[in-house]
Design a protein around this motif. Structure first.
Motif, PDB file in Angstrom:
ATOM      1  N   TYR A   1      -3.761   3.131 -11.561  1.00 14.99           N
ATOM      2  CA  TYR A   1      -3.727   1.948 -10.745  1.00 14.99           C
ATOM      3  C   TYR A   1      -2.188   1.620 -10.740  1.00 14.99           C
ATOM      4  CZ  TYR A   1      -8.357   0.170 -11.695  1.00 14.99           C
ATOM      5  OH  TYR A   1      -9.859  -0.014 -11.858  1.00 14.99           O
TER       6      TYR A   1
ATOM      7  N   GLY B   1      -0.671   3.394  -7.815  1.00 18.49           N
ATOM      8  CA  GLY B   1      -0.942   3.015  -6.578  1.00 18.49           C
ATOM      9  C   GLY B   1      -2.365   3.591  -6.235  1.00 18.49           C
TER      10      GLY B   1
ATOM     11  N   HIS C   1      -8.729  -3.427  -0.914  1.00 18.44           N
ATOM     12  CA  HIS C   1      -7.711  -2.648  -1.116  1.00 18.44           C
ATOM     13  C   HIS C   1      -8.118  -1.201  -1.843  1.00 18.44           C
ATOM     14  CE1 HIS C   1      -6.362  -4.840  -4.799  1.00 18.44           C
ATOM     15  NE2 HIS C   1      -6.441  -3.387  -5.334  1.00 18.44           N
TER      16      HIS C   1
ATOM     17  N   ARG D   1      -5.721   4.422  -0.094  1.00 21.71           N
ATOM     18  CA  ARG D   1      -4.870   4.995  -1.356  1.00 21.71           C
ATOM     19  C   ARG D   1      -5.780   5.939  -2.244  1.00 21.71           C
ATOM     20  NH1 ARG D   1      -3.445   0.180  -4.556  1.00 21.71           N
ATOM     21  NH2 ARG D   1      -3.342  -0.836  -2.260  1.00 21.71           N
TER      22      ARG D   1
ATOM     23  N   MET E   1       0.939  -1.096  -0.088  1.00 25.12           N
ATOM     24  CA  MET E   1       0.003  -0.018   0.077  1.00 25.12           C
ATOM     25  C   MET E   1       0.686   1.250  -0.171  1.00 25.12           C
ATOM     26  SD  MET E   1      -3.177   0.876   2.650  1.00 25.12           S
ATOM     27  CE  MET E   1      -1.990   1.769   3.586  1.00 25.12           C
ATOM     28  N   PRO E   2       0.664   2.386  -0.846  1.00 23.41           N
ATOM     29  CA  PRO E   2       1.660   3.385  -0.921  1.00 23.41           C
ATOM     30  C   PRO E   2       1.761   4.158   0.211  1.00 23.41           C
ATOM     31  CG  PRO E   2      -0.492   3.790  -2.121  1.00 23.41           C
ATOM     32  CD  PRO E   2      -0.662   2.287  -1.704  1.00 23.41           C
TER      33      PRO E   2
END
Ligand code: FES
Length: 573
Positions: A71, A74, A35, A40, A1-2
């Protein structure tokens, strides 16, 4: 996850209570994984796609390329539609709905859980409407223009959108071509996806997007069908996610300096007069001080560097192959704020410093300008106390200083009914005056200012006359046409008082537009004048009439100036 910085969308998807359930659960019916909601960046793709807006009909495909980039970086993209404004079909004029579409954009952006937004726009009004709306929310925002059509090709010749329509229809009326030839030209002009490929309003606004710093380099010129337009969309999708992390909001890009850069650029490209109204309206949303005189002051000494119809010879496809807008910006270095920030995180200067020019017939250097001065002139006088505009690069030099007898058309219908009447007392020395086509008067300020010449004048081989109105003109049009007269006739501006036979003096060099009638006589006429009841009484048109401002203020609604930010403190249930 960013990353875990709390983003705006967290106020929807980050909740653990009943509201979080509501915000996430219904979205999951689209097959979203966990997610998608993990913090994000959520990127909105504001899509003005519509099959009634042919210039934007390819936008759903473009949106897919934006999504790839989002995408990849992220983020998570969500595409949403807003009202689309097709210039050619919408009656009574797409401009009537620019402010409505801006309200749609503003509320759709603010009311939904997005951290940044991509504006997909192309046809004339879809660019300013989305930008006006987004400006009033002020999220990280990036504009992607849909790109111009390929060059029109008609019997071995290049023809340009719109410009060809005006030329061909005058040729038809003058008996120079047949009806069949006229029909045949339709599909020759519009032979690929994309918007008008002349330097009309759509191309102008795409150049404004790039010069304002709101689009990626080369946003303006890549043809709609060129695969590089899809690449640009992909890269813009990546970039908007970074912009969210950087908190690079629209207001950080759209500074006073950015607007000054746009004004200079509009002069150098021979851009549309419509850009004036749209830039004033966008600036108004951001609280950036900008007025009509800025366009004359900053633009009048700028040389014409681009040889595109309607001011010149080439089309947008040629413009891209010649180097596109960065090649023009490079030439304008001494006139631009070189350090103005753009959405790709670099300055205008960094983006343009090394831009090559591959064809000097299309893009020239300042020392070999196609015209020494190209900016839009703002003219004033008793006939336009708050100003009117004229595009000298599209006008006939000999008519820029002219004194002539007024031939007045009270409405556009009056014009259509009488223009080809052999009895109409008119010749090429007259000044054609059209009333009741301003923001309130039509309503919606249509593109009728370049009214066609009388048939009997055309038959003499005359191609231009001085024309004055409170309306607009298509960016693809040309002629010695005075537009945007403010105050307009519908609110009792002096234009409303002009009568057949009055003498009008136009002097563009002196910035003068004078009705040679005494003040006493004008006072007398003003006492007799009555506003026309347009007969709406309800609905959006009435809202428009009640709240639209004059052209010199950008024709936005009075209650839409400024912004309300992105905060929405209340939940939906
Ligand atoms: Fe859509 Fe010209 S009609 S850009």
């Amino acid at each position: 996850m960013p990353e875990q910085k709390k983003l705006r969308s967290h106020d929807w998807f980050g909740k653990t209570d009943k509201m979080g359930f509501i915000y996430r659960s219904w979205m999951r019916n689209q097959g979203l994984p966990d997610h998608a909601f993990d913090g994000r960046p959520i990127i909105g793709i504001c899509n003005t796609w519509s099959e009634f807006t042919p210039c934007n009909a390819h936008f759903r495909e473009l949106a897919e390329y934006v999504k790839r980039g989002v995408y990849e970086a992220g983020g998570f993209p969500f595409e949403f539609p807003i009202m689309s404004l097709g210039e050619t079909l919408l009656k009574p004029t797409a401009m009537l709905f620019r402010n409505l579409a801006s309200m749609d954009a503003e509320e759709s952006i603010r009311g939904n859980p997005m951290d940044g937004v991509i504006l997909l726009c192309g046809c004339d009004k879809t660019t300013p409407s989305t930008m006006m709306g987004a400006a009033s929310v002020d999220l990280p925002t990036l504009v992607i223009s849909g790109g111009p059509m390929l060059n029109g090709k008609y019997r071995g010749e290049e023809i340009g959108s719109g410009t060809a329509v005006w030329q061909l229809s005058e040729n038809l009326r003058a008996g120079k071509i047949t009806q069949e030839e006229f029909f045949y030209a339709e599909s020759c002009q519009s032979r690929s996806r994309g918007h008008c490929m002349t330097m009309g309003t759509a191309s102008t606004m795409a150049c404004m997007v790039e010069s304002l710093g709101m689009g990626m380099p080369q946003n303006a010129a890549i043809p709609a069908v060129d695969s590089r337009r899809r690449t640009l969309s992909h890269m813009a999708g990546r970039r908007i996610v970074e912009m969210v992390h950087e908190d690079l909001k629209m207001s950080k890009v759209l500074t006073r300096e950015a607007f000054e850069n746009a004004i200079v650029t509009n002069a150098a490209i021979g851009g549309s007069t419509n850009a004036i109204i749209h830039l004033l309206a966008i600036a108004g949303r951001l609280g950036v001080e900008l007025n009509l005189d800025d366009f004359d002051r900053l633009g009048h000494n700028i040389p014409l560097l681009v040889n595109l119809m309607p001011s010149g010879k080439f089309l947008m496809e040629d413009f891209y192959y010649a180097g596109g807008l960065p090649a023009v910006l490079k030439e304008l270095k001494e006139h631009l704020h070189w350090d103005a920030m753009t959405v790709n995180g670099k300055t205008i200067g960094e983006n343009s410093e090394a831009a090559p020019c591959y064809n000097e017939e299309v893009i020239t250097s300042t020392d070999k300008a196609f015209k020494e001065r190209s900016g839009i002139a703002v003219i004033k006088g008793n006939l336009a106390e708050n100003g009117a505009v004229i595009k000298p690069s599209a006008a006939t030099p000999a008519l820029m200083k002219h004194r002539g007898r007024a031939v007045v058309f009270e409405t556009i219908e009056d014009y259509h009914a009488r223009i080809d009447d052999p009895e109409l007392d008119i010749d090429e020395t007259c000044v054609m005056v059209l009333k009741q086509v301003g923001p309130k008067g039509y309503p919606g300020m249509p593109e009728v200012g370049n009214l066609g010449l009388p048939k009997k004048v055309l038959e003499k081989g005359i191609e231009d006359m001085v024309r004055i109105s409170d309306g607009r003109m298509s960016g693809t049009a040309y002629g010695t046409v005075v537009l945007h007269v403010s105050p307009e006739s519908a609110v009792g501006g002096t234009l409303a008082l002009v009568q057949d036979g009055d003498i009008i003096e136009l002097d563009v060099e002196a910035r003068k537009l004078h009705l040679d009638v005494s003040d006493e006589e004008l006072d007398e006429r003003r006492k007799q004048w009555e506003a026309t009841n347009l007969g709406y009484g309800r609905g959006y048109a009435q809202l428009y009439i009640d709240h639209v401002q004059q052209a010199d203020l950008g024709a936005d609604f009075d209650f839409l100036r400024g912004g309300s930010g992105s905060e929405v403190p209340r939940d939906s249930h």
